[in-house]
Design a protein around this motif. Sequence first.
Motif, PDB file in Angstrom:
ATOM      1  N   VAL A   7     -27.743  22.845 -11.216  1.00  0.00           N
ATOM      2  CA  VAL A   7     -28.059  21.495 -10.749  1.00  0.00           C
ATOM      3  C   VAL A   7     -27.216  21.216  -9.505  1.00  0.00           C
ATOM      4  CG1 VAL A   7     -27.977  19.030 -11.299  1.00  0.00           C
ATOM      5  CG2 VAL A   7     -28.617  20.688 -13.074  1.00  0.00           C
ATOM      6  N   VAL A   8     -27.893  20.884  -8.398  1.00  0.00           N
ATOM      7  CA  VAL A   8     -27.206  20.664  -7.124  1.00  0.00           C
ATOM      8  C   VAL A   8     -27.454  19.224  -6.669  1.00  0.00           C
ATOM      9  CG1 VAL A   8     -26.888  21.499  -4.769  1.00  0.00           C
ATOM     10  CG2 VAL A   8     -27.714  23.072  -6.554  1.00  0.00           C
ATOM     11  N   ARG A  15     -25.183  14.424 -10.997  1.00  0.00           N
ATOM     12  CA  ARG A  15     -24.992  15.813 -11.477  1.00  0.00           C
ATOM     13  C   ARG A  15     -24.630  15.833 -12.951  1.00  0.00           C
ATOM     14  NH1 ARG A  15     -21.613  16.525  -7.076  1.00  0.00           N
ATOM     15  NH2 ARG A  15     -19.794  16.576  -8.418  1.00  0.00           N
ATOM     16  N   GLU A  16     -23.658  15.013 -13.324  1.00  0.00           N
ATOM     17  CA  GLU A  16     -23.170  15.010 -14.698  1.00  0.00           C
ATOM     18  C   GLU A  16     -24.210  14.470 -15.678  1.00  0.00           C
ATOM     19  OE1 GLU A  16     -20.434  16.573 -15.725  1.00  0.00           O
ATOM     20  OE2 GLU A  16     -20.274  17.180 -13.637  1.00  0.00           O
ATOM     21  N   LEU A  17     -24.979  13.472 -15.272  1.00  0.00           N
ATOM     22  CA  LEU A  17     -26.038  12.941 -16.135  1.00  0.00           C
ATOM     23  C   LEU A  17     -27.095  14.012 -16.406  1.00  0.00           C
ATOM     24  CD1 LEU A  17     -27.505  10.654 -17.627  1.00  0.00           C
ATOM     25  CD2 LEU A  17     -28.542  10.036 -15.429  1.00  0.00           C
ATOM     26  N   THR A  30     -24.948  24.780 -14.998  1.00  0.00           N
ATOM     27  CA  THR A  30     -23.864  24.858 -14.024  1.00  0.00           C
ATOM     28  C   THR A  30     -24.190  23.846 -12.934  1.00  0.00           C
ATOM     29  OG1 THR A  30     -23.575  27.211 -14.470  1.00  0.00           O
ATOM     30  CG2 THR A  30     -22.665  26.403 -12.397  1.00  0.00           C
ATOM     31  N   THR A  31     -23.173  23.270 -12.303  1.00  0.00           N
ATOM     32  CA  THR A  31     -23.425  22.296 -11.239  1.00  0.00           C
ATOM     33  C   THR A  31     -22.794  22.743  -9.930  1.00  0.00           C
ATOM     34  OG1 THR A  31     -21.472  20.968 -11.760  1.00  0.00           O
ATOM     35  CG2 THR A  31     -23.537  20.364 -12.865  1.00  0.00           C
ATOM     36  N   ASP A  48     -32.215  30.749 -14.006  1.00  0.00           N
ATOM     37  CA  ASP A  48     -33.643  30.682 -14.274  1.00  0.00           C
ATOM     38  C   ASP A  48     -34.304  29.564 -13.476  1.00  0.00           C
ATOM     39  OD1 ASP A  48     -33.883  32.733 -16.439  1.00  0.00           O
ATOM     40  OD2 ASP A  48     -32.408  31.409 -17.376  1.00  0.00           O
ATOM     41  N   LEU A  49     -33.524  28.540 -13.155  1.00  0.00           N
ATOM     42  CA  LEU A  49     -34.045  27.383 -12.430  1.00  0.00           C
ATOM     43  C   LEU A  49     -32.922  26.756 -11.621  1.00  0.00           C
ATOM     44  CD1 LEU A  49     -36.404  25.277 -12.069  1.00  0.00           C
ATOM     45  CD2 LEU A  49     -35.381  24.045 -13.993  1.00  0.00           C
ATOM     46  N   VAL A  50     -33.259  26.290 -10.417  1.00  0.00           N
ATOM     47  CA  VAL A  50     -32.304  25.555  -9.588  1.00  0.00           C
ATOM     48  C   VAL A  50     -32.935  24.199  -9.271  1.00  0.00           C
ATOM     49  CG1 VAL A  50     -30.971  25.522  -7.443  1.00  0.00           C
ATOM     50  CG2 VAL A  50     -31.465  27.704  -8.560  1.00  0.00           C
TER      51      VAL A  50
END
Length: 76
Positions: A7-8, A15-17, A30-31, A48-50
């Motif tokens: 998560v970017v 990000r945290e939510l 991962t952030t 697997d996903l961004v």
Amino acid sequence: MAKKILVVDDERDIRELIKTLLEDEGYDVTTAKGGEECIAKLKKEKFDLVLIDFFMPGMSGREVCEKIRSNKKISG
């Protein structure tokens, strides 16, 4: 094995939510706080996903996507 998601977002609270919501669903999250950090993390491990915020200072989400697509070392 849980799917890995990166998560970017430049906003820490967002990000945290998102991280919390996805982890509650069983994902390994991962952030990264920006485009440069995202690219660095993608060079070290596979996801697997961004999920990328489109509007960020520095490297925008669009620029990150273009860099991922153009760099075979990053995108595998």
